[in-house]
Design a protein around this motif. Structure first.
Motif, PDB file in Angstrom:
ATOM      1  N   GLU A  38       0.855  -1.194   0.000  1.00  0.00           N
ATOM      2  CA  GLU A  38       0.000   0.000   0.000  1.00  0.00           C
ATOM      3  C   GLU A  38       0.887   1.238   0.000  1.00  0.00           C
ATOM      4  N   ARG A  39       0.463   2.264  -0.703  1.00  0.00           N
ATOM      5  CA  ARG A  39       1.260   3.503  -0.794  1.00  0.00           C
ATOM      6  C   ARG A  39       1.611   4.063   0.584  1.00  0.00           C
ATOM      7  N   SER A  40       0.692   3.986   1.507  1.00  0.00           N
ATOM      8  CA  SER A  40       0.930   4.548   2.837  1.00  0.00           C
ATOM      9  C   SER A  40       2.008   3.775   3.606  1.00  0.00           C
TER      10      SER A  40
END
Length: 87
Positions: free
Chosen positions: A32-34
């Motif tokens: 996930e980007r986060s």
């Protein structure tokens, strides 16, 4: 990156659903980007390079010539200039 057998980490229903799209192949599941880390953050190399660059800047301010710094650190004159003029 190690491959994992889907049967070992996913519920049976999800494995069957995935088999509708791909069987016997490799499937990459991105982070996930986060949760993504920038280059060198995990290994600590990013911090190591920052410390080296800070030392180069300090030595330059202390009077060391760009050519001397390039030789000392095994970098090109262009690379030293890039370090010195980065923001």
């Amino acid at each position: 990156m190690r491959y994992k057998n889907a049967n070992a980490v996913l519920p049976e229903g999800l494995v069957r659903e995935l088999q509708e799209y791909i069987q016997g192949g490799y499937l990459y599941v991105p982070v996930e980007r986060s949760r993504q880390k920038r280059w060198g953050e995990v290994s600590g190399y990013r911090e190591e390079l920052q410390q080296r660059n800070d030392k180069i800047k300090e030595e330059y301010r202390g009077g060391s010539a760009i050519e001397v710094l390039a030789d000392r650190y095994g970098l090109s004159v262009y690379a030293i200039r890039k370090i010195l003029y980065q923001r």
